[in-house]
Scaffold this active site. Structure first.
Site, mmCIF file in Angstrom:
data_model
loop_
_atom_site.group_PDB
_atom_site.id
_atom_site.type_symbol
_atom_site.label_atom_id
_atom_site.label_comp_id
_atom_site.label_asym_id
_atom_site.label_seq_id
_atom_site.Cartn_x
_atom_site.Cartn_y
_atom_site.Cartn_z
ATOM 1 C CG ASP A 124 -0.274 -0.384 2.520
ATOM 2 O OD1 ASP A 124 0.969 -0.394 2.574
ATOM 3 O OD2 ASP A 124 -0.994 -0.678 3.489
ATOM 4 C CG ASN B 248 -8.901 -0.891 12.086
ATOM 5 O OD1 ASN B 248 -7.987 -1.543 11.590
ATOM 6 N ND2 ASN B 248 -9.426 0.164 11.486
ATOM 7 C CG HIS C 220 -5.873 -1.752 8.937
ATOM 8 N ND1 HIS C 220 -6.084 -0.496 9.483
ATOM 9 C CD2 HIS C 220 -4.522 -1.883 8.862
ATOM 10 C CE1 HIS C 220 -4.921 0.081 9.722
ATOM 11 N NE2 HIS C 220 -3.957 -0.740 9.360
ATOM 12 C CD GLU D 20 -8.866 1.476 7.764
ATOM 13 O OE1 GLU D 20 -8.808 0.586 8.640
ATOM 14 O OE2 GLU D 20 -8.361 2.598 7.919
HETATM 15 C C1 GLP Z 1 -0.410 0.594 8.447
HETATM 16 C C2 GLP Z 1 -0.126 -0.286 7.246
HETATM 17 C C3 GLP Z 1 -0.333 -1.746 7.575
HETATM 18 C C4 GLP Z 1 0.395 -2.102 8.847
HETATM 19 C C5 GLP Z 1 -0.121 -1.274 9.988
HETATM 20 C C6 GLP Z 1 0.543 -1.605 11.330
HETATM 21 O O1 GLP Z 1 -1.749 0.850 8.619
HETATM 22 N N1 GLP Z 1 -0.942 0.067 6.127
HETATM 23 O O2 GLP Z 1 0.119 -2.525 6.482
HETATM 24 O O3 GLP Z 1 0.208 -3.462 9.117
HETATM 25 O O4 GLP Z 1 0.127 0.077 9.671
HETATM 26 O O5 GLP Z 1 1.681 -0.855 11.523
HETATM 27 P P1 GLP Z 1 2.715 -1.086 12.700
HETATM 28 O O6 GLP Z 1 3.584 -2.224 12.259
HETATM 29 O O7 GLP Z 1 3.497 0.191 12.780
HETATM 30 O O8 GLP Z 1 1.953 -1.411 13.914
#
Ligand code: GLP
Length: 233
Positions: free
Chosen positions: A66, A132, A134, A139
């Site tokens: 993404d 949440n 995702h 989402e």
């Molecule tokens: C973002 C990304 C996700 C990732 C999430 C968790 O929302 N789009 O792909 O899994 O963050 O991030 P973190 O690893 O910093 O908790």
């Protein structure tokens, strides 16, 4: 849930060791041509381990999950910047792909990204998870048959991800993301979740009920998922 393997580790670093061993085995056995990559703090120890190792990705094509809409690649909050900083500047890949959040036509960009993905089937997809539930930026409520698409981020995600942005810079409210179906096509999925903030999402996953309200539960439909976590569940 015999298709879901749970690996309990003591720390994110130990989790990164596990991922490293899996990568090494797949590379050594010639089973890794296309690799799906993720961003986020969870991935930092993983990429650190890779860059300090002799893993050879020169024959591997990488696809990121993404990207935010409207951030230049030179913006430290863009996922393009994150990947260069933590991995691509230190390890050479055959090709790397990240959705272009600066594209003038976002729908066309997503369609082109999805077509490229379909032409290059993912051998392994690395995933983190949002608080949440995702995966990538899918989402709550995202349909199971979704492919790469633009998405409006939820308040929850804006709140959590906003911590990385300076006060005077607004966190983008839109992103481009692989869809749930794009992720599910991967041969093998490795999902990493460390720390209490991820407990609720993992608990929902392990309860075994597949619901659109918690995107991670869609992985229960997949044949080969490994969850690596430091949480006692
Ligand atoms: C973002 C990304 C996700 C990732 C999430 C968790 O929302 N789009 O792909 O899994 O963050 O991030 P973190 O690893 O910093 O908790």
């Amino acid at each position: 849930m015999e298709n879901l393997k749970l690996i309990k580790v003591e720390s994110p670093e130990q989790g990164a060791e596990h991922v490293f061993r899996i990568m090494k085995e797949e590379l050594d056995n010639g089973r890794l041509d296309v690799l799906g990559l993720a961003t986020g703090s969870t991935m930092i120890p993983v990429y650190k381990k890779w860059t300090e190792s002799d893993l050879d990705f020169t024959q591997v094509t990488a696809f990121n999950l993404d990207e935010y809409v409207g951030l230049e690649a030179s913006n430290p909050n863009s996922y393009d910047y994150f990947m260069k900083e933590h991995l691509f500047s230190k390890k050479k890949f055959k090709e790397t792909h990240i959705p272009n959040g600066m594209a003038t036509n976002l729908d066309e960009e997503c369609a082109a990204y999805e077509a490229l993905l379909q032409a290059n089937p993912l051998d392994i997809q690395l995933l983190g998870v949002g608080e949440n539930g995702h995966i990538a930026f899918n989402e709550p409520g995202t349909p199971a048959d979704s492919v790469t698409h633009p998405v409006e981020l939820t308040e929850s995600t804006l709140g959590v991800n906003g911590q990385y942005f300076d006060n005077n810079e607004e966190i983008p409210k839109t992103a481009l993301t692989m869809g749930i179906a794009s992720i599910m096509r991967a041969e093998k999925i490795l999902i990493l979740a460390f720390g209490e903030k991820k407990r609720a999402a993992l608990k929902t996953l392990l309860e075994g009920n597949i619901t659109l309200e918690c995107s991670i539960t869609q992985l229960l439909h997949h044949q080969d998922v490994t969850v690596i976590t430091d949480l006692e569940l």
